[in-house]
Design a protein around this motif. Structure first.
Motif, PDB file in Angstrom:
ATOM      1  N   TRP A 162       0.829  -1.204   0.000  1.00  0.00           N
ATOM      2  CA  TRP A 162       0.000   0.000   0.000  1.00  0.00           C
ATOM      3  C   TRP A 162       0.865   1.256   0.000  1.00  0.00           C
ATOM      4  O   TRP A 162       0.574   2.222  -0.707  1.00  0.00           O
ATOM      5  CB  TRP A 162      -0.929   0.012   1.210  1.00  0.00           C
ATOM      6  CG  TRP A 162      -2.123  -0.871   1.069  1.00  0.00           C
ATOM      7  CD1 TRP A 162      -2.246  -2.159   1.524  1.00  0.00           C
ATOM      8  CD2 TRP A 162      -3.364  -0.566   0.437  1.00  0.00           C
ATOM      9  NE1 TRP A 162      -3.485  -2.657   1.218  1.00  0.00           N
ATOM     10  CE2 TRP A 162      -4.195  -1.694   0.553  1.00  0.00           C
ATOM     11  CE3 TRP A 162      -3.856   0.565  -0.210  1.00  0.00           C
ATOM     12  CZ2 TRP A 162      -5.491  -1.731   0.045  1.00  0.00           C
ATOM     13  CZ3 TRP A 162      -5.150   0.547  -0.708  1.00  0.00           C
ATOM     14  CH2 TRP A 162      -5.954  -0.598  -0.586  1.00  0.00           C
ATOM     15  N   ASN A 200     -10.212   6.218  -6.086  1.00  0.00           N
ATOM     16  CA  ASN A 200     -11.621   6.464  -5.756  1.00  0.00           C
ATOM     17  C   ASN A 200     -11.807   7.227  -4.448  1.00  0.00           C
ATOM     18  O   ASN A 200     -12.876   7.770  -4.197  1.00  0.00           O
ATOM     19  CB  ASN A 200     -12.402   5.149  -5.700  1.00  0.00           C
ATOM     20  CG  ASN A 200     -12.711   4.604  -7.071  1.00  0.00           C
ATOM     21  OD1 ASN A 200     -12.869   5.355  -8.024  1.00  0.00           O
ATOM     22  ND2 ASN A 200     -12.768   3.289  -7.184  1.00  0.00           N
ATOM     23  N   HIS A 201     -10.776   7.242  -3.611  1.00  0.00           N
ATOM     24  CA  HIS A 201     -10.869   7.947  -2.335  1.00  0.00           C
ATOM     25  C   HIS A 201     -10.109   9.269  -2.325  1.00  0.00           C
ATOM     26  O   HIS A 201      -9.967   9.896  -1.276  1.00  0.00           O
ATOM     27  CB  HIS A 201     -10.422   7.029  -1.201  1.00  0.00           C
ATOM     28  CG  HIS A 201     -11.437   5.975  -0.904  1.00  0.00           C
ATOM     29  ND1 HIS A 201     -11.523   4.806  -1.629  1.00  0.00           N
ATOM     30  CD2 HIS A 201     -12.460   5.939  -0.018  1.00  0.00           C
ATOM     31  CE1 HIS A 201     -12.516   4.085  -1.184  1.00  0.00           C
ATOM     32  NE2 HIS A 201     -13.111   4.741  -0.211  1.00  0.00           N
ATOM     33  N   TYR A 203      -8.837   1.699  -5.507  1.00  0.00           N
ATOM     34  CA  TYR A 203      -9.322   2.132  -4.193  1.00  0.00           C
ATOM     35  C   TYR A 203      -8.727   3.493  -3.828  1.00  0.00           C
ATOM     36  O   TYR A 203      -9.445   4.402  -3.390  1.00  0.00           O
ATOM     37  CB  TYR A 203      -8.954   1.094  -3.134  1.00  0.00           C
ATOM     38  CG  TYR A 203      -9.354   1.509  -1.738  1.00  0.00           C
ATOM     39  CD1 TYR A 203     -10.620   1.220  -1.242  1.00  0.00           C
ATOM     40  CD2 TYR A 203      -8.470   2.211  -0.928  1.00  0.00           C
ATOM     41  CE1 TYR A 203     -10.988   1.612   0.032  1.00  0.00           C
ATOM     42  CE2 TYR A 203      -8.827   2.613   0.345  1.00  0.00           C
ATOM     43  CZ  TYR A 203     -10.093   2.311   0.827  1.00  0.00           C
ATOM     44  OH  TYR A 203     -10.452   2.717   2.085  1.00  0.00           O
ATOM     45  N   LYS A 214      -5.960  -2.076  -5.611  1.00  0.00           N
ATOM     46  CA  LYS A 214      -5.516  -1.111  -4.595  1.00  0.00           C
ATOM     47  C   LYS A 214      -5.403   0.293  -5.191  1.00  0.00           C
ATOM     48  O   LYS A 214      -5.791   1.281  -4.563  1.00  0.00           O
ATOM     49  CB  LYS A 214      -4.188  -1.555  -3.988  1.00  0.00           C
ATOM     50  CG  LYS A 214      -4.295  -2.780  -3.091  1.00  0.00           C
ATOM     51  CD  LYS A 214      -2.914  -3.240  -2.648  1.00  0.00           C
ATOM     52  CE  LYS A 214      -2.971  -4.438  -1.721  1.00  0.00           C
ATOM     53  NZ  LYS A 214      -3.524  -5.644  -2.303  1.00  0.00           N
ATOM     54  N   GLU A 253     -10.345  -6.746  -8.275  1.00  0.00           N
ATOM     55  CA  GLU A 253     -10.701  -6.775  -6.855  1.00  0.00           C
ATOM     56  C   GLU A 253      -9.595  -6.077  -6.066  1.00  0.00           C
ATOM     57  O   GLU A 253      -8.472  -5.927  -6.548  1.00  0.00           O
ATOM     58  CB  GLU A 253     -10.848  -8.225  -6.364  1.00  0.00           C
ATOM     59  CG  GLU A 253     -11.901  -9.022  -7.106  1.00  0.00           C
ATOM     60  CD  GLU A 253     -13.319  -8.524  -6.861  1.00  0.00           C
ATOM     61  OE1 GLU A 253     -13.576  -7.941  -5.791  1.00  0.00           O
ATOM     62  OE2 GLU A 253     -14.165  -8.700  -7.761  1.00  0.00           O
ATOM     63  N   MET A 254      -9.903  -5.694  -4.822  1.00  0.00           N
ATOM     64  CA  MET A 254      -8.953  -4.913  -4.044  1.00  0.00           C
ATOM     65  C   MET A 254      -7.733  -5.724  -3.599  1.00  0.00           C
ATOM     66  O   MET A 254      -6.733  -5.154  -3.187  1.00  0.00           O
ATOM     67  CB  MET A 254      -9.613  -4.260  -2.838  1.00  0.00           C
ATOM     68  CG  MET A 254      -8.813  -3.084  -2.348  1.00  0.00           C
ATOM     69  SD  MET A 254      -9.680  -1.946  -1.282  1.00  0.00           S
ATOM     70  CE  MET A 254     -10.036  -2.942   0.119  1.00  0.00           C
TER      71      MET A 254
END
Length: 144
Positions: free
Chosen positions: A5, A50-51, A47, A44, A37-38
């Motif tokens: 991450w 998108n945030h 995600y 990742k 998928e995450m």
């Protein structure tokens, strides 16, 4: 959140702000690079993107248009993050600002990949969970 991450957030920062930034990311099999998928590398990235607040997204960015299978494009500056699954010729066609090798201790061709990536980028990041007595372990314990 672990080192993957953190590396992806660092790559995303450069994708957003550095002109001419091209990154290659890889893992030991294609589903780990991108399965939508995450748990995959590109999941990742999706995600994280998108945030982000809308004002931080690149001008003209549309996740449905600019997030493709194993690819994330920045329409504002032309930057790209491209994915590839582990293979004997990983990264041998292209030049990159950075190369990220996830779970490198579990790759089938670590020596060949490490040699091949040397000409593709001056900046290589190899991370992994433990798997003893392999190329990654030798790098980790070499002291250099």
């Amino acid at each position: 959140m672990g080192v993957t991450w953190c590396v992806e957030a660092w790559l995303l920062h450069h994708w957003l702000f550095d002109s001419g930034f091209q990154a290659l990311i890889g893992s030991r099999k294609e589903d780990l690079v991108d399965n939508w998928e995450m748990d995959s590398l590109f999941g990742k990235f999706a995600y994280l993107v998108n945030h982000l607040p809308e004002w931080l997204l690149p001008e003209g960015f549309n996740i449905k248009k600019h997030r493709m299978s194993m690819k994330l494009l920045n329409p504002e500056n032309g930057n790209a993050i491209i994915g590839e699954s582990a293979n004997d010729n990983f990264a041998r066609q292209g030049r990159y600002s950075a190369i990220f090798l996830d779970e490198f201790a579990f790759w089938d061709w670590p020596g060949s990949v490490w040699t091949g990536t040397a000409d593709a980028s001056k900046f290589r990041i190899a991370v992994s969970t433990p798997n003893f007595d392999n190329t990654f372990s030798k790098f980790r314990h070499s002291g250099s």
